[in-house]
Design an enzyme around this catalytic site. Structure first.
Site, PDB file in Angstrom:
ATOM      1  N   ASP A   1     -84.128  68.274  32.656  1.00  0.00           N
ATOM      2  CA  ASP A   1     -83.581  69.076  33.739  1.00  0.00           C
ATOM      3  C   ASP A   1     -83.260  70.425  33.106  1.00  0.00           C
ATOM      4  O   ASP A   1     -83.056  70.513  31.905  1.00  0.00           O
ATOM      5  CB  ASP A   1     -82.308  68.371  34.236  1.00  0.00           C
ATOM      6  CG  ASP A   1     -81.414  69.289  35.034  1.00  0.00           C
ATOM      7  OD1 ASP A   1     -81.903  69.872  36.015  1.00  0.00           O
ATOM      8  OD2 ASP A   1     -80.230  69.426  34.674  1.00  0.00           O
TER       9      ASP A   1
ATOM     10  N   THR B   1     -80.905  73.226  34.430  1.00  0.00           N
ATOM     11  CA  THR B   1     -79.536  73.723  34.505  1.00  0.00           C
ATOM     12  C   THR B   1     -78.542  72.723  33.924  1.00  0.00           C
ATOM     13  O   THR B   1     -78.447  71.597  34.406  1.00  0.00           O
ATOM     14  CB  THR B   1     -79.182  74.008  35.965  1.00  0.00           C
ATOM     15  OG1 THR B   1     -80.280  74.702  36.549  1.00  0.00           O
ATOM     16  CG2 THR B   1     -77.934  74.840  36.070  1.00  0.00           C
TER      17      THR B   1
ATOM     18  N   THR C   1     -86.895  71.223  37.565  1.00  0.00           N
ATOM     19  CA  THR C   1     -85.704  71.920  38.035  1.00  0.00           C
ATOM     20  C   THR C   1     -85.718  72.206  39.522  1.00  0.00           C
ATOM     21  O   THR C   1     -86.776  72.349  40.124  1.00  0.00           O
ATOM     22  CB  THR C   1     -85.510  73.243  37.251  1.00  0.00           C
ATOM     23  OG1 THR C   1     -84.349  73.906  37.746  1.00  0.00           O
ATOM     24  CG2 THR C   1     -86.702  74.154  37.403  1.00  0.00           C
ATOM     25  N   GLY C   2     -84.539  72.254  40.079  1.00  0.00           N
ATOM     26  CA  GLY C   2     -84.387  72.632  41.470  1.00  0.00           C
ATOM     27  C   GLY C   2     -84.384  74.143  41.627  1.00  0.00           C
ATOM     28  O   GLY C   2     -84.418  74.676  42.729  1.00  0.00           O
TER      29      GLY C   2
ATOM     30  N   LYS D   1     -87.527  64.373  41.926  1.00  0.00           N
ATOM     31  CA  LYS D   1     -87.383  64.207  40.475  1.00  0.00           C
ATOM     32  C   LYS D   1     -87.753  62.773  40.101  1.00  0.00           C
ATOM     33  O   LYS D   1     -88.460  62.534  39.140  1.00  0.00           O
ATOM     34  CB  LYS D   1     -85.944  64.514  40.039  1.00  0.00           C
ATOM     35  CG  LYS D   1     -85.608  65.991  40.080  1.00  0.00           C
ATOM     36  CD  LYS D   1     -84.404  66.329  39.208  1.00  0.00           C
ATOM     37  CE  LYS D   1     -84.104  67.824  39.275  1.00  0.00           C
ATOM     38  NZ  LYS D   1     -83.139  68.294  38.289  1.00  0.00           N
TER      39      LYS D   1
ATOM     40  N   ASP E   1     -78.122  66.176  33.796  1.00  0.00           N
ATOM     41  CA  ASP E   1     -76.666  66.252  33.822  1.00  0.00           C
ATOM     42  C   ASP E   1     -76.093  66.123  35.229  1.00  0.00           C
ATOM     43  O   ASP E   1     -74.912  65.866  35.400  1.00  0.00           O
ATOM     44  CB  ASP E   1     -76.196  67.598  33.239  1.00  0.00           C
ATOM     45  CG  ASP E   1     -76.521  68.751  34.163  1.00  0.00           C
ATOM     46  OD1 ASP E   1     -77.601  68.717  34.797  1.00  0.00           O
ATOM     47  OD2 ASP E   1     -75.705  69.668  34.286  1.00  0.00           O
TER      48      ASP E   1
ATOM     49  N   ASP F   1     -79.880  64.413  39.308  1.00  0.00           N
ATOM     50  CA  ASP F   1     -80.749  63.825  38.290  1.00  0.00           C
ATOM     51  C   ASP F   1     -80.644  62.296  38.257  1.00  0.00           C
ATOM     52  O   ASP F   1     -81.478  61.632  37.649  1.00  0.00           O
ATOM     53  CB  ASP F   1     -80.383  64.367  36.901  1.00  0.00           C
ATOM     54  CG  ASP F   1     -80.577  65.871  36.806  1.00  0.00           C
ATOM     55  OD1 ASP F   1     -81.614  66.350  37.292  1.00  0.00           O
ATOM     56  OD2 ASP F   1     -79.684  66.546  36.264  1.00  0.00           O
TER      57      ASP F   1
HETATM   58  P1  ADP Z   1     -81.236  71.786  38.565  1.00  0.00           P
HETATM   59  O1  ADP Z   1     -82.327  70.828  38.874  1.00  0.00           O
HETATM   60  O2  ADP Z   1     -81.775  72.987  37.817  1.00  0.00           O
HETATM   61  O3  ADP Z   1     -80.077  71.174  37.851  1.00  0.00           O
HETATM   62  P2  ADP Z   1     -80.063  71.665  41.252  1.00  0.00           P
HETATM   63  O4  ADP Z   1     -81.015  70.668  41.853  1.00  0.00           O
HETATM   64  O5  ADP Z   1     -78.670  71.218  40.987  1.00  0.00           O
HETATM   65  O6  ADP Z   1     -80.690  72.382  39.956  1.00  0.00           O
HETATM   66  O7  ADP Z   1     -80.010  72.903  42.222  1.00  0.00           O
HETATM   67  C1  ADP Z   1     -81.214  73.423  42.683  1.00  0.00           C
HETATM   68  C2  ADP Z   1     -80.984  74.648  43.478  1.00  0.00           C
HETATM   69  O8  ADP Z   1     -80.221  74.330  44.665  1.00  0.00           O
HETATM   70  C3  ADP Z   1     -80.179  75.703  42.757  1.00  0.00           C
HETATM   71  O9  ADP Z   1     -80.969  76.549  41.967  1.00  0.00           O
HETATM   72  C4  ADP Z   1     -79.562  76.438  43.945  1.00  0.00           C
HETATM   73  O10 ADP Z   1     -80.499  77.351  44.477  1.00  0.00           O
HETATM   74  C5  ADP Z   1     -79.328  75.362  44.977  1.00  0.00           C
HETATM   75  N1  ADP Z   1     -77.950  74.832  44.912  1.00  0.00           N
HETATM   76  C6  ADP Z   1     -77.557  73.606  44.524  1.00  0.00           C
HETATM   77  N2  ADP Z   1     -76.222  73.469  44.611  1.00  0.00           N
HETATM   78  C7  ADP Z   1     -75.747  74.653  45.029  1.00  0.00           C
HETATM   79  C8  ADP Z   1     -74.439  75.175  45.316  1.00  0.00           C
HETATM   80  N3  ADP Z   1     -73.327  74.462  45.132  1.00  0.00           N
HETATM   81  N4  ADP Z   1     -74.367  76.442  45.735  1.00  0.00           N
HETATM   82  C9  ADP Z   1     -75.444  77.168  45.903  1.00  0.00           C
HETATM   83  N5  ADP Z   1     -76.685  76.760  45.660  1.00  0.00           N
HETATM   84  C10 ADP Z   1     -76.852  75.519  45.250  1.00  0.00           C
HETATM   85 MG    MG Z   2     -78.746  70.099  36.232  1.00  0.00          MG
END
Ligand code: ADP
Ligand code: MG
Length: 420
Positions: free
Chosen positions: A114, A116, A263-264, A291, A310, A314
């Site tokens: 992942d 972030t 990644t999201g 995912k 994390d 995930d």
């Molecule tokens: P990753 O897979 O990189 O950990 P996430 O799936 O948690 O990312 O989030 C994917 C996307 O969703 C973020 O880049 C953001 O655009 C949006 N997002 C998720 N949670 C939030 C939040 N609390 N506030 C704003 N945007 C969010």
């Molecule tokens: Mg993450």
């Protein structure tokens, strides 16, 4: 701290109670050996006595066989390695909850990360606030922060830090909703507020607003603030790649293990991070259930897959993977779903884990081979196969048995973690 220790103790106990495949194999072999020793002992007696030998001699041979073989090194060969390996890993930041998964680490062909919070710190400092409607910078931040105060996401924490820095009041909000992998929603001042990434527009078949030219899309995560359905502003945040990420991917490449970024976050950032680290590939804009599907997809191609993550998003992928690895600084859900937890949140520990998995396995095999080899040589000698040229006394048999057990125990204590 006490809470953490409690958790660790519970995890280690759970892991030790649940036996891995190798442990089960060792148990089977050990039982089997006891049976073999008794059978050979009786057969030895029958042979010597039946071929006209003296009763005392036949009995002595039988006793020697049994003393030489039992209790045997095999019984401690694997459990000792397991106990030492579990303790060593726990004191070095690798919490192993599932030993079967841990033993799989040596077979891994693909590691999915992942982005972030895993390869990056998840620090998410706000870089830029852009207004697109009749709201001020501060108002955009206040609306966003009001909703984000109910979110655990790194993005939410970054926005709230900015609110504090600017000493703006935190507004109230209700009807909070987490839109998985998309963003968050709530009501503030009886207005409908959405704070979300580009996925919001994609899932609703809307056109993504034009990105202001000053935004560096390779490094800035773009979040839109929608007020009453209108895009009123943009808040961009910047994250930092973790110190150990580069080395982690380099080591995995050396081991010929593929690494993918999942990644999201948006395509541009995903591509930038994946290229910078030298990963095998990336997938961006992935929603949580995707995912898991991606992990399953790699597994269907015959890959042995580890997922490292994390977030709440995930968790399904962590459960699906052959080895689920959670970053310690992440959410509880991720930690509870994972097989292994990296307490120090250092991505390099993924490499350490794989390396340690191999070392532990090697020790188990060495010990098994030694214990089996010892019995193959010692039992026939005890039975009197070389009689009258050589004969093993019961006392020497007992010494040999103890020595072999000690060697196995000593070999287990030589298990060490790789240097960082
Ligand atoms: P990753 O897979 O990189 O950990 P996430 O799936 O948690 O990312 O989030 C994917 C996307 O969703 C973020 O880049 C953001 O655009 C949006 N997002 C998720 N949670 C939030 C939040 N609390 N506030 C704003 N945007 C969010
Ligand atoms: Mg993450």
């Amino acid at each position: 701290m006490a809470f953490y220790l409690n958790k660790v103790i519970n995890l280690v106990q759970e892991a030790q109670a649940a036996k891995s495949n190798t442990q089960n194999l060792a148990d089977k072999v050990a039982k089997w050996l006891t049976f073999v020793a008794i059978t050979i002992g009786i057969a030895t007696f029958a042979y010597w006595y039946g071929t006209g030998g003296e009763m005392a001699f036949a009995l002595e041979r039988m006793v020697t066989v049994m003393v030489t073989a039992c209790p045997h090194a095999l019984g401690v060969a694997i459990p000792l390695v397991v106990a030492i390996s579990t303790t060593l890993s726990a004191t070095n930041g690798l919490l192993i909850r599932n030993r079967t998964a841990f033993e799989m680490t040596r077979k891994l062909t693909t590691v999915i990360f992942d982005k972030t919070g895993t390869l990056t710190e998840g620090s998410h400092e706000v870089k830029r606030v852009v207004t697109l409607a009749a709201y001020t910078d501060d108002e955009i931040i206040q609306y966003a922060a009001a909703v984000e105060q109910h979110s655990e996401h790194h993005i939410a924490k970054g926005m709230l830090r900015l609110l504090k820095e600017r000493e703006l009041p935190l507004w109230e909000s209700d009807n909070f909703q987490y839109l998985q992998g998309v963003g968050v929603r709530g009501s503030v001042n009886s207005k409908d507020i959405i704070v979300a990434g580009p996925n919001h527009f994609k899932t609703n078949n809307l056109e993504i607003p034009v990105t202001p030219p000053e935004v560096d899309q390779d490094t800035e995560t773009i979040n839109y603030v929608l007020i009453g359905g209108q895009t009123a502003g943009i808040i961009t945040l910047e994250d930092r790649i973790r110190e150990g990420s580069q080395e982690t991917i380099r080591r995995l490449n050396e081991m010929a293990i593929k690494s993918f970024l999942l990644t999201g976050d948006n395509e541009k950032i995903a591509a930038a991070v994946s290229t910078k680290l030298g990963m095998s590939g990336f997938l961006a804009n992935v929603l949580p259930h995707n995912k898991q599907e991606k992990v399953r997809g790699y597994q269907a191609k015959g890959e042995v897959v580890a997922m490292t993550g994390d977030g709440v998003n995930d968790a399904p992928a962590l459960a699906q993977a052959d080895v689920g690895i959670a970053v310690g600084s992440g959410t509880d859900v991720a930690a509870e779903t994972a097989d292994i937890i990296l307490v120090d949140s250092d991505p390099r520990d993924v490499v350490k884990l794989i390396d340690f998995g191999k070392r532990t396995y090697r020790k188990m095999i060495q010990n098994l081979a030694w214990a089996i080899g010892y019995n193959i040589v010692a039992i026939p000698l005890a039975a009197g196969i070389l009689y009258p040229h050589f004969i093993l006394s019961p006392a020497i048999g007992a010494i040999l048995m103890s020595a072999s057990t000690m060697i196995v125990a000593f070999n287990a204590t030589l298990l060490k973690l790789p240097e960082k």
